[in-house]
Design a protein around this motif. Structure first.
Motif, PDB file in Angstrom:
ATOM      1  N   GLU A 225       0.628  -1.282  -0.331  1.00 56.85           N
ATOM      2  CA  GLU A 225       0.262   0.017   0.091  1.00 56.85           C
ATOM      3  C   GLU A 225       0.696   1.316   0.115  1.00 56.85           C
ATOM      4  O   GLU A 225       1.396   1.755   1.596  1.00 56.85           O
ATOM      5  CB  GLU A 225      -1.080  -0.354   0.994  1.00 56.85           C
TER       6      GLU A 225
ATOM      7  N   GLN B   8       2.008   4.887   0.116  1.00 59.39           N
ATOM      8  CA  GLN B   8       1.355   6.321   1.055  1.00 59.39           C
ATOM      9  C   GLN B   8       0.908   7.694   0.121  1.00 59.39           C
ATOM     10  O   GLN B   8       1.417   7.216  -1.405  1.00 59.39           O
ATOM     11  CB  GLN B   8       2.335   6.786   1.700  1.00 59.39           C
TER      12      GLN B   8
ATOM     13  N   THR C 169      -3.529   8.901  -1.259  1.00 60.59           N
ATOM     14  CA  THR C 169      -5.158   8.960  -0.986  1.00 60.59           C
ATOM     15  C   THR C 169      -5.308   7.653  -0.901  1.00 60.59           C
ATOM     16  O   THR C 169      -5.182   6.466  -1.464  1.00 60.59           O
ATOM     17  CB  THR C 169      -5.917   9.839  -1.992  1.00 60.59           C
ATOM     18  N   LEU C 170      -6.659   6.986  -0.458  1.00 56.87           N
ATOM     19  CA  LEU C 170      -7.105   6.160  -0.818  1.00 56.87           C
ATOM     20  C   LEU C 170      -7.706   5.398  -1.853  1.00 56.87           C
ATOM     21  O   LEU C 170      -7.755   4.469  -2.513  1.00 56.87           O
ATOM     22  CB  LEU C 170      -9.002   5.798  -0.574  1.00 56.87           C
TER      23      LEU C 170
ATOM     24  N   VAL D 260      -3.925   4.278  -2.901  1.00 58.79           N
ATOM     25  CA  VAL D 260      -4.033   2.540  -2.708  1.00 58.79           C
ATOM     26  C   VAL D 260      -4.718   1.758  -3.671  1.00 58.79           C
ATOM     27  O   VAL D 260      -3.959   0.700  -3.995  1.00 58.79           O
ATOM     28  CB  VAL D 260      -4.231   3.199  -1.402  1.00 58.79           C
TER      29      VAL D 260
ATOM     30  N   ASP E 200      -9.834   0.082  -0.177  1.00 54.65           N
ATOM     31  CA  ASP E 200      -9.726   0.934   0.676  1.00 54.65           C
ATOM     32  C   ASP E 200     -10.437   1.472   1.757  1.00 54.65           C
ATOM     33  O   ASP E 200     -11.201   1.994   0.012  1.00 54.65           O
ATOM     34  CB  ASP E 200      -8.401   0.647   0.462  1.00 54.65           C
TER      35      ASP E 200
ATOM     36  N   GLY F 228     -11.204   4.361   5.139  1.00 51.01           N
ATOM     37  CA  GLY F 228     -10.539   4.758   5.797  1.00 51.01           C
ATOM     38  C   GLY F 228     -11.462   5.682   6.575  1.00 51.01           C
ATOM     39  O   GLY F 228     -12.520   5.503   6.232  1.00 51.01           O
TER      40      GLY F 228
ATOM     41  N   THR G  36      -6.715   7.529   5.268  1.00 51.85           N
ATOM     42  CA  THR G  36      -4.877   6.559   5.172  1.00 51.85           C
ATOM     43  C   THR G  36      -4.183   5.991   5.698  1.00 51.85           C
ATOM     44  O   THR G  36      -4.339   4.803   5.202  1.00 51.85           O
ATOM     45  CB  THR G  36      -5.192   6.917   3.416  1.00 51.85           C
TER      46      THR G  36
END
Length: 182
Positions: free
Chosen positions: A35, A37, A39-40, A43, A63, A65, A77
């Motif tokens: 994953e 680093q 944003t969702l 990812v 993903d 959050g 995230t």
């Protein structure tokens, strides 16, 4: 047949119930992926692209959050890491004496097939951070996430109740609507 890349049995159970309503079979594959680093969306795209390159088949990844307004979107995230390290009690500690408890869960489905770029589908649900943990259902931050319309936390809702409007349901519905038109 949809291949869902995840090792999270809770996500699989929730997704299976949603896909069943559309007569779409789901295969869970615990492939694992790094994953990055970001944003969702970043990812989900990267995970779907990686899984498709390994399996040579179409896949979805998800993903999600928890984004707390008063904490500038934290944990966002980093939700999984924060759940493992601080847990719900740590979030409650961060929210002590905070009046604005607005939060939202977000879910992003990343879909990818061989030779096409990943597509993403966002789902959200708005709520509040409760003053204390309530309920034993669901997982992770569910006992903290209060839904005013239901007067309950996600942790107090059955899977069936939660699946009627959850962030994951919303992102999966968006994906299924698109996928059904292929």
């Amino acid at each position: 047949m949809i291949r869902f890349i995840t090792g999270n049995k809770h996500k699989v159970e929730e997704a299976e119930k949603i896909f069943k309503n559309f007569n779409i079979e789901l295969e869970a594959i615990d492939l694992g992926y790094d994953e990055l680093q970001g944003t969702l969306e970043d990812v989900a795209k990267a995970g779907a692209k990686y899984a498709t390159s390994k399996l040579k088949k179409s896949v979805i990844v998800e993903d999600a959050g928890l984004f707390i307004k008063a904490l500038n979107g934290f944990p966002g995230t980093y939700s999984s890491y924060v759940q493992e390290t601080l847990g719900n009690k740590g979030i409650l500690k961060l929210m002590e004496n905070v009046a604005d408890r607005e939060a939202e869960f977000r879910s992003v489905i990343g879909y990818c097939a061989p030779n096409i770029e990943p597509k993403i589908f966002l789902g959200r649900v708005k709520g509040q951070i409760a003053l204390e943990e309530k309920g034993t259902l669901g997982f992770a931050f569910d006992p903290l996430f209060y839904i005013e319309e239901k007067d309950k936390t996600f942790g107090e809702l059955s899977t069936e109740e939660k699946n009627q409007f959850s962030h994951r349901k919303n992102s999966l519905d968006s994906f299924i609507k698109w996928y059904s038109q292929l």
